[in-house]
Design a protein around this motif. Structure first.
Motif, PDB file in Angstrom:
ATOM      1  N   UNK A 259      46.599  40.489  32.559  1.00  0.00           N
ATOM      2  CA  UNK A 259      45.707  39.364  32.846  1.00  0.00           C
ATOM      3  C   UNK A 259      44.584  39.771  33.807  1.00  0.00           C
ATOM      4  N   UNK A 260      44.908  40.617  34.784  1.00  0.00           N
ATOM      5  CA  UNK A 260      43.858  41.106  35.683  1.00  0.00           C
ATOM      6  C   UNK A 260      42.845  41.947  34.911  1.00  0.00           C
ATOM      7  N   UNK A 261      43.341  42.755  33.988  1.00  0.00           N
ATOM      8  CA  UNK A 261      42.461  43.572  33.158  1.00  0.00           C
ATOM      9  C   UNK A 261      41.594  42.675  32.271  1.00  0.00           C
ATOM     10  N   UNK A 262      42.226  41.706  31.609  1.00  0.00           N
ATOM     11  CA  UNK A 262      41.483  40.820  30.708  1.00  0.00           C
ATOM     12  C   UNK A 262      40.387  40.066  31.439  1.00  0.00           C
ATOM     13  N   UNK A 263      40.629  39.726  32.689  1.00  0.00           N
ATOM     14  CA  UNK A 263      39.620  38.960  33.435  1.00  0.00           C
ATOM     15  C   UNK A 263      38.326  39.756  33.578  1.00  0.00           C
ATOM     16  N   UNK A 264      38.432  41.075  33.662  1.00  0.00           N
ATOM     17  CA  UNK A 264      37.218  41.905  33.738  1.00  0.00           C
ATOM     18  C   UNK A 264      36.493  41.931  32.398  1.00  0.00           C
ATOM     19  N   UNK A 265      37.252  42.135  31.343  1.00  0.00           N
ATOM     20  CA  UNK A 265      36.648  42.318  30.025  1.00  0.00           C
ATOM     21  C   UNK A 265      35.978  41.044  29.528  1.00  0.00           C
ATOM     22  N   UNK A 266      36.616  39.891  29.773  1.00  0.00           N
ATOM     23  CA  UNK A 266      36.096  38.626  29.238  1.00  0.00           C
ATOM     24  C   UNK A 266      35.063  37.969  30.154  1.00  0.00           C
ATOM     25  N   UNK A 267      34.831  38.531  31.332  1.00  0.00           N
ATOM     26  CA  UNK A 267      33.926  37.920  32.317  1.00  0.00           C
ATOM     27  C   UNK A 267      32.543  37.656  31.731  1.00  0.00           C
ATOM     28  N   UNK A 268      32.009  38.603  30.982  1.00  0.00           N
ATOM     29  CA  UNK A 268      30.640  38.446  30.473  1.00  0.00           C
ATOM     30  C   UNK A 268      30.557  37.489  29.288  1.00  0.00           C
ATOM     31  N   UNK A 269      31.690  37.180  28.667  1.00  0.00           N
ATOM     32  CA  UNK A 269      31.700  36.281  27.511  1.00  0.00           C
ATOM     33  C   UNK A 269      32.105  34.866  27.879  1.00  0.00           C
ATOM     34  N   UNK A 270      33.035  34.714  28.811  1.00  0.00           N
ATOM     35  CA  UNK A 270      33.583  33.403  29.136  1.00  0.00           C
ATOM     36  C   UNK A 270      34.090  33.433  30.578  1.00  0.00           C
ATOM     37  N   UNK A 271      33.217  33.188  31.550  1.00  0.00           N
ATOM     38  CA  UNK A 271      33.608  33.297  32.969  1.00  0.00           C
ATOM     39  C   UNK A 271      34.786  32.403  33.342  1.00  0.00           C
ATOM     40  N   UNK A 272      34.870  31.198  32.778  1.00  0.00           N
ATOM     41  CA  UNK A 272      35.983  30.319  33.138  1.00  0.00           C
ATOM     42  C   UNK A 272      37.305  30.877  32.616  1.00  0.00           C
ATOM     43  N   UNK A 273      37.273  31.488  31.438  1.00  0.00           N
ATOM     44  CA  UNK A 273      38.479  32.117  30.896  1.00  0.00           C
ATOM     45  C   UNK A 273      38.886  33.303  31.768  1.00  0.00           C
ATOM     46  N   UNK A 274      37.893  34.071  32.199  1.00  0.00           N
ATOM     47  CA  UNK A 274      38.163  35.208  33.080  1.00  0.00           C
ATOM     48  C   UNK A 274      38.797  34.738  34.386  1.00  0.00           C
ATOM     49  N   UNK A 275      38.302  33.640  34.914  1.00  0.00           N
ATOM     50  CA  UNK A 275      38.893  33.085  36.144  1.00  0.00           C
ATOM     51  C   UNK A 275      40.348  32.703  35.925  1.00  0.00           C
ATOM     52  N   UNK A 276      40.601  32.073  34.791  1.00  0.00           N
ATOM     53  CA  UNK A 276      41.971  31.655  34.493  1.00  0.00           C
ATOM     54  C   UNK A 276      42.904  32.871  34.415  1.00  0.00           C
TER      55      UNK A 276
END
Length: 541
Positions: A259-276
């Motif tokens: 989940x910590x890794x995914x938060x980096x990858x998805x940050x540029x596409x969906x910041x709220x998802x990355x936060x979650x």
């Protein structure tokens, strides 16, 4: 079962990049060979094989043929000096485009809880499955939603540690080789904005959210029925009660990491998802801090599905600390990583049980800071030393791969692709061309350049796996198996009845039977496909 077929030489049945290394392996007494255009039979290359060398793993003498000089696009066959022919193969700029999409599409076919309709699944579709809430083991009356995600393997269980490894491989492939993912698979979610690989990973990540206990931050180990269904049972007909197995430290740490890794990858596409993703990773870390002595997982007495047990959980915590530090730069995670790094466990392994390599790679990719140069250098050296060790094995092996006789165990093709990943990672910190060549040999082996002349990927290659231990492939009444799935491969331990009965005395690399009952050699899993996606991504840029 597929009949045994003998070809002149073992080749990569898909093909070779025009500018890449091109090899074939002979086991017959041939000293000369030539390459013909398929169809016209026009000879385009002549060469001589190497001197014969005994290959311990296959129990045979082999001769190598190198035709890397041939660089004209086309479809060819290798012919020995007696006129025997190989399977056809292509020479192209990007011969693995369809294979790459097929290996990724396999994850779509493994989706749980949704209907796979004909538009995307073709003849391999099925109705939605496993949609009822699951009972939480040991907590009477508590039922939770566990819909979604991927079926793990030939069965329909969903396991956190397995899912974390698979998603990690796919995210690493996307981050390191983004040019490999320019084409749509396509998927129902395809939108020409976010690459399909990230849409597919999100299917599993959305399910993993449901595995976290919202009261504590801990993560349930798995969601399965209590026992495996029959081999011909389709997903929608598997109606036994679903059960969330108890929280485990291994699942919680792997969850925190991915989940910590995914938060980096998805940050540029969906910041709220990355936060979650990040918030849930930190919550899982809090559980680990509160339960420092929590050990590995054991199946409750009434559950017999895959255990994914693990006696050492330090490597999982090492990975979690690395990813959380990489994402947040917070010193508390860095301190934890440094402490775990002092403990003894494999720091370059990429299995579902030994995940230390993911922590190492994450830390190395984070890069230098003022205070971490010594540890960074130490881990870089450890990675390079491991790559060098693998290279030495490759140089001795008749097929040029890094599996020794003892490595042909259940899931040997995962070991094969994991080691190819290590060789490719090493290239990030050493430009040694031998690493790339060795990684290519691993891919050639997977796709047919092996002692059995078989492509271990369903639906890809002239002589590919036809009878995987995979319930939908058995139960769907379609002749061809679900495509794009990597079979486990040779297993010298012969851990199932059909292998024990038919393969006694076979060499390690030949200890394989293409039979649906061979769960110890012919099963498929998400984490055998995922490292193959990574390796093919490198060669599909």
């Amino acid at each position: 079962m597929m009949d045994e077929i003998q070809y002149a030489a073992a080749v990569n049945q898909i093909g070779y990049p025009i500018n890449g290394q091109k090899t074939a392996i002979f086991t017959e007494k041939t000293s000369e060979f030539h390459i013909e255009e398929e169809g016209t039979k026009k000879i385009v290359y002549r060469g001589r094989t190497s001197q014969p060398a005994y290959d311990q793993s296959s129990g045979s003498k082999v001769r190598r043929a190198d035709f890397s000089e041939l660089a004209k696009p086309g479809t060819y066959v290798v012919v020995d000096d007696e006129g025997n022919r190989s399977t056809p193969f292509a020479l192209e700029e990007r011969p693995y485009r369809e294979l790459h999409k097929g290996l990724l599409k396999a994850f779509y076919y493994l989706r749980c809880g949704v209907t796979l309709d004909e538009k995307y699944a073709g003849e391999w579709g099925h109705e939605s499955c496993h949609t009822k809430k699951g009972a939480v083991h040991g907590e009477e009356g508590l039922y939770l939603d566990g819909n979604g995600g991927w079926h793990d393997a030939g069965d329909y269980g969903k396991y956190v540690v397995a899912g974390a490894k698979a998603v990690a491989d796919l995210l690493l492939a996307y981050e390191m080789y983004p040019n490999a993912f320019g084409e749509s698979i396509p998927l129902p979610e395809s939108d020409q904005v976010m690459p399909d690989v990230l849409h597919e990973c999100k299917v599993e990540l959305d399910f993993l959210f449901k595995m976290q206990d919202q009261r504590s931050g801990g993560v349930y180990h798995k969601l399965t029925t209590r026992h495996f269904p029959g081999l011909s049972v389709m997903p929608e007909d598997d109606l036994a009660e679903l059960v969330f197995s108890p929280i485990s430290a291994t699942a919680t740490a792997c969850y925190a990491a991915i989940m910590a890794y995914a938060s980096r990858v998805y940050r540029s596409y969906d910041p709220s998802y990355a936060d979650r993703c990040l918030h849930s990773a930190e919550y899982a870390w809090e559980w680990l801090e509160k339960h420092p002595k929590a050990g590995g997982f054991k199946n409750p007495p009434d559950i017999t599905t895959g255990e994914y047990g693990d006696d050492c959980i330090t490597d999982e915590k090492y990975w979690a600390a690395a990813e959380l530090y990489h994402t947040t730069s917070l010193e508390k995670y860095h301190t934890a990583f440094q402490q775990y790094s002092k403990e003894s466990f494999p720091k370059c392994e990429l299995g579902w049980a030994d995940v230390g390599g993911y922590g190492t790679i994450s830390y190395l990719r984070k890069g230098k800071t003022d205070e971490n140069q010594a540890l960074l250098s130490s881990l870089q050296q450890e990675l390079i030393l491991e790559a060098e060790r693998l290279l030495q094995i490759c140089e001795k092996d008749g097929y040029g791969i890094s599996l020794e006789e003892k490595d042909y165990v259940r899931g040997s093709n995962m070991g094969l692709m994991n080691r190819a990943m290590i060789l490719l990672f090493a290239m990030e910190w050493s430009s040694k061309p031998e690493y790339e060549k060795a990684a290519a040999q691993h891919l050639h082996y997977l796709l047919g350049q092996n002692t059995l002349h078989i492509s271990y990927v369903t639906g890809f290659g002239t002589h590919s796996v036809m009878n995987p231990h995979h319930r939908p492939s058995v139960g769907d009444h379609v002749d061809a198996p679900v495509p794009g799935m990597v079979a486990g491969g040779p297993n010298r331990n012969l851990n199932d009845e059909i292998m024990e009965r038919t393969l006694k005395g076979k060499p390690a690399a030949a200890s394989y039977i293409d039979h649906e009952d061979s769960y110890a050699g012919n099963e498929i899993t998400i984490y055998w496909n995922s490292p193959a996606v990574f390796v093919v991504s490198y060669f599909n840029q």
